[in-house]
Design a protein around this motif. Sequence first.
Motif, mmCIF file in Angstrom:
data_model
loop_
_atom_site.group_PDB
_atom_site.id
_atom_site.type_symbol
_atom_site.label_atom_id
_atom_site.label_comp_id
_atom_site.label_asym_id
_atom_site.label_seq_id
_atom_site.Cartn_x
_atom_site.Cartn_y
_atom_site.Cartn_z
ATOM 1 N N ASP A 1 0.840 -1.096 0.037
ATOM 2 C CA ASP A 1 -0.052 -0.040 -0.024
ATOM 3 C C ASP A 1 0.862 1.238 0.188
ATOM 4 O O ASP A 1 2.028 1.108 0.546
ATOM 5 C CB ASP A 1 -0.937 0.050 1.186
ATOM 6 N N ILE A 2 -0.001 2.314 -0.614
ATOM 7 C CA ILE A 2 1.149 3.649 -0.518
ATOM 8 C C ILE A 2 0.122 4.564 -0.075
ATOM 9 O O ILE A 2 -0.958 4.644 -0.234
ATOM 10 C CB ILE A 2 1.874 4.075 -1.975
ATOM 11 N N HIS A 3 0.542 5.670 0.682
ATOM 12 C CA HIS A 3 0.066 6.645 1.444
ATOM 13 C C HIS A 3 0.650 8.149 1.154
ATOM 14 O O HIS A 3 1.654 8.181 1.266
ATOM 15 C CB HIS A 3 0.083 6.492 2.825
ATOM 16 N N CYS A 4 -0.303 8.936 0.717
ATOM 17 C CA CYS A 4 0.146 10.265 0.377
ATOM 18 C C CYS A 4 -0.203 11.168 1.642
ATOM 19 O O CYS A 4 -1.308 11.009 2.113
ATOM 20 C CB CYS A 4 -0.671 10.814 -0.852
ATOM 21 N N VAL A 5 0.709 12.262 1.684
ATOM 22 C CA VAL A 5 0.400 13.137 2.675
ATOM 23 C C VAL A 5 -0.827 13.988 2.494
ATOM 24 O O VAL A 5 -1.254 14.684 3.421
ATOM 25 C CB VAL A 5 1.609 14.099 3.123
ATOM 26 N N THR A 6 -1.371 13.989 1.423
ATOM 27 C CA THR A 6 -2.537 14.671 1.037
ATOM 28 C C THR A 6 -3.841 14.104 1.223
ATOM 29 O O THR A 6 -4.914 14.180 0.690
ATOM 30 C CB THR A 6 -2.708 15.236 -0.760
ATOM 31 N N PRO B 1 7.258 2.568 1.212
ATOM 32 C CA PRO B 1 6.034 2.399 1.331
ATOM 33 C C PRO B 1 5.328 2.434 2.601
ATOM 34 O O PRO B 1 4.329 3.038 2.979
ATOM 35 C CB PRO B 1 5.679 0.985 0.826
ATOM 36 N N HIS B 2 6.475 2.513 3.741
ATOM 37 C CA HIS B 2 5.850 2.654 5.144
ATOM 38 C C HIS B 2 5.799 4.031 5.496
ATOM 39 O O HIS B 2 5.247 4.508 6.676
ATOM 40 C CB HIS B 2 6.463 1.810 5.985
ATOM 41 N N LEU B 3 6.235 5.105 4.659
ATOM 42 C CA LEU B 3 6.227 6.387 5.141
ATOM 43 C C LEU B 3 5.563 7.181 3.910
ATOM 44 O O LEU B 3 5.160 6.553 2.959
ATOM 45 C CB LEU B 3 7.631 7.025 4.724
ATOM 46 N N TYR B 4 4.991 8.169 4.451
ATOM 47 C CA TYR B 4 4.179 9.135 3.238
ATOM 48 C C TYR B 4 4.915 9.238 2.002
ATOM 49 O O TYR B 4 6.182 9.229 1.970
ATOM 50 C CB TYR B 4 3.978 10.395 3.842
ATOM 51 N N LEU B 5 4.426 9.292 0.718
ATOM 52 C CA LEU B 5 4.985 8.859 -0.457
ATOM 53 C C LEU B 5 5.887 10.378 -0.613
ATOM 54 O O LEU B 5 6.547 10.144 -1.731
ATOM 55 C CB LEU B 5 3.854 8.965 -1.446
ATOM 56 N N TRP B 6 5.759 11.372 -0.315
ATOM 57 C CA TRP B 6 6.886 12.451 -0.427
ATOM 58 C C TRP B 6 8.271 12.011 -0.215
ATOM 59 O O TRP B 6 9.358 12.463 -0.809
ATOM 60 C CB TRP B 6 6.322 13.729 0.045
ATOM 61 N N LYS B 7 8.535 11.058 0.648
ATOM 62 C CA LYS B 7 9.633 10.481 1.079
ATOM 63 C C LYS B 7 10.128 9.490 -0.189
ATOM 64 O O LYS B 7 11.466 9.215 -0.233
ATOM 65 C CB LYS B 7 9.825 9.797 2.256
ATOM 66 N N SER B 8 9.316 9.200 -0.961
ATOM 67 C CA SER B 8 9.647 8.148 -2.366
ATOM 68 C C SER B 8 10.253 9.145 -3.514
ATOM 69 O O SER B 8 9.293 9.173 -4.508
ATOM 70 C CB SER B 8 8.371 7.392 -2.437
#
Length: 201
Positions: free
Chosen positions: A76-81, A156-163
């Motif tokens: 799963d992926i998670h965006c800060v937005t 993937p375990h962090l918000y997507l701006w880190k990727s």
Amino acid sequence: MVTRGFTGRPRRPEGRATTAVPPGQYVTDDFPVLTAGPTQHVPDRAWELVVTDGATERTYAWESLRALGVVNLTTDIHCVTHWSKLGTTWQGVPVAAVLEDAGVADEPYALVSSYGGYTTNLLVEDLVGGDALVATGYEGGPIPAEHGGPVRLLVPHLYLWKSAKWLRSIRVTPEEEPGFWENAGYHHRGDPFLEQRYYGD
């Protein structure tokens, strides 16, 4: 220039199963395009990744990176937005394998840079202790340029701006150096399950 994103609070859709979704997130089947700056178009044959600790440096081209061993990852992926996309499938080389092969020093921090100048900081333990990939494929095909292809970082375990999209370099450092969004007030780590969106969260 910053394209749309990093603002707004969409409502969670009714009737969605949310057991795998961090607090404050809603599930989407789309893959929104959110970018700090214009989309970069880097051909596979021209792409390079520099891994360094300031003293030791190793440069990878497309084939030399993939020679380290490509794995498949469904995550799963998670965006800060506030959106989350579940069950995405990626192909790439574990960041741990890249850092080990490069022979860089055992430092606690990393600053990741992109073609186009974007930067983000991470703990090295977040790069080597989970499923972090130097990603070269998405859903069985190339990563589209708007999503960071030909090669992007995936943590993937962090918000997507880190990727970071359009990955260009990984520099390990003894001291933390904030990146683009971190300098703008976003959290230095960005754990979605702890809602680490902004500095102080």
